[in-house]
Design a protein around this motif. Structure first.
Motif, PDB file in Angstrom:
ATOM      1  N   THR A 198       6.234 -19.295  30.799  1.00  0.00           N
ATOM      2  CA  THR A 198       5.434 -20.281  30.177  1.00  0.00           C
ATOM      3  C   THR A 198       4.452 -19.406  28.941  1.00  0.00           C
ATOM      4  O   THR A 198       4.132 -18.205  29.003  1.00  0.00           O
ATOM      5  N   THR A 199       4.382 -20.146  27.869  1.00  0.00           N
ATOM      6  CA  THR A 199       3.778 -19.666  26.816  1.00  0.00           C
ATOM      7  C   THR A 199       2.231 -20.178  26.871  1.00  0.00           C
ATOM      8  O   THR A 199       1.729 -21.208  27.103  1.00  0.00           O
ATOM      9  N   LEU A 200       1.294 -19.366  26.679  1.00  0.00           N
ATOM     10  CA  LEU A 200      -0.131 -19.594  26.774  1.00  0.00           C
ATOM     11  C   LEU A 200      -0.854 -19.193  25.211  1.00  0.00           C
ATOM     12  O   LEU A 200      -0.636 -18.053  24.935  1.00  0.00           O
ATOM     13  N   THR A 201      -1.787 -20.200  25.053  1.00  0.00           N
ATOM     14  CA  THR A 201      -2.623 -19.857  23.705  1.00  0.00           C
ATOM     15  C   THR A 201      -4.006 -19.217  24.090  1.00  0.00           C
ATOM     16  O   THR A 201      -5.096 -19.632  23.739  1.00  0.00           O
TER      17      THR A 201
ATOM     18  N   GLN B 132      -7.541 -13.928  30.728  1.00  0.00           N
ATOM     19  CA  GLN B 132      -7.594 -15.614  30.605  1.00  0.00           C
ATOM     20  C   GLN B 132      -6.157 -16.023  31.110  1.00  0.00           C
ATOM     21  O   GLN B 132      -5.956 -16.807  31.782  1.00  0.00           O
ATOM     22  N   ALA B 133      -5.369 -15.291  30.308  1.00  0.00           N
ATOM     23  CA  ALA B 133      -3.847 -15.908  30.401  1.00  0.00           C
ATOM     24  C   ALA B 133      -3.444 -15.698  31.881  1.00  0.00           C
ATOM     25  O   ALA B 133      -2.634 -16.433  32.782  1.00  0.00           O
ATOM     26  N   GLU B 134      -3.933 -14.503  32.408  1.00  0.00           N
ATOM     27  CA  GLU B 134      -3.447 -14.191  33.786  1.00  0.00           C
ATOM     28  C   GLU B 134      -4.142 -15.049  34.880  1.00  0.00           C
ATOM     29  O   GLU B 134      -3.451 -15.737  35.734  1.00  0.00           O
ATOM     30  N   ALA B 135      -5.370 -15.339  34.549  1.00  0.00           N
ATOM     31  CA  ALA B 135      -6.351 -16.362  35.471  1.00  0.00           C
ATOM     32  C   ALA B 135      -5.511 -17.665  35.525  1.00  0.00           C
ATOM     33  O   ALA B 135      -5.230 -18.303  36.407  1.00  0.00           O
TER      34      ALA B 135
END
Lengths: 84, 84
Positions: free
Chosen positions: B45-48, B54-57
């Motif tokens: 998954t790509t996250l902004t 925050q991406a890990e959370a």
């Protein structure tokens, strides 16, 4: 003994309906920072092959013959020696 | 942009009927050096997200809330920064 770790994912050109459905569900759950998600399969297999080369050959063959749909999916794998 | 790679597998104590079925099929196809195989799920998954934390959370939360069945499955993930 050898341990193969196999990743099977959709080819880039192929629509991933499961990934789309999950993304929509995540957006409804307010995970707005998820921009894209792709869904695939993951297998771990232990092999009693005589050599690493044979374990790799068996792993490639089981991906091609059973685990991956060659029209829609691609596979990647690693093979490592492990304790019996 | 961040890329999360998520592996979801059965808990060791849980029967893996899909893995058993695949193993039996492989043995019928004469892959006798396959001694065991476990089937799981793999997501990218790509996250902004604004930060790696925050991406890990977010990744942990989407695993706990949607992607993994906490009674039967465990999840592992990695998060890395990628080009937009």
């Amino acid at each position: 003994m050898y341990l193969a770790k196999i990743h099977i994912t959709h080819k880039a050109s192929i629509l991933d309906p499961q990934g789309e459905a999950i993304k929509n569900a995540l957006h409804r759950l307010d995970y707005q920072d998820v921009s894209n998600i792709t869904a695939g399969k993951y297998f771990e297999t232990t092999l009693t092959s005589d050599s690493k080369e044979q374990a790799e050959a068996t792993t490639r063959s089981i991906c091609e013959s059973l685990l991956a749909n060659q029209n829609m999916e691609t596979f990647l794998f690693t093979v490592e020696k492990v304790e019996d």
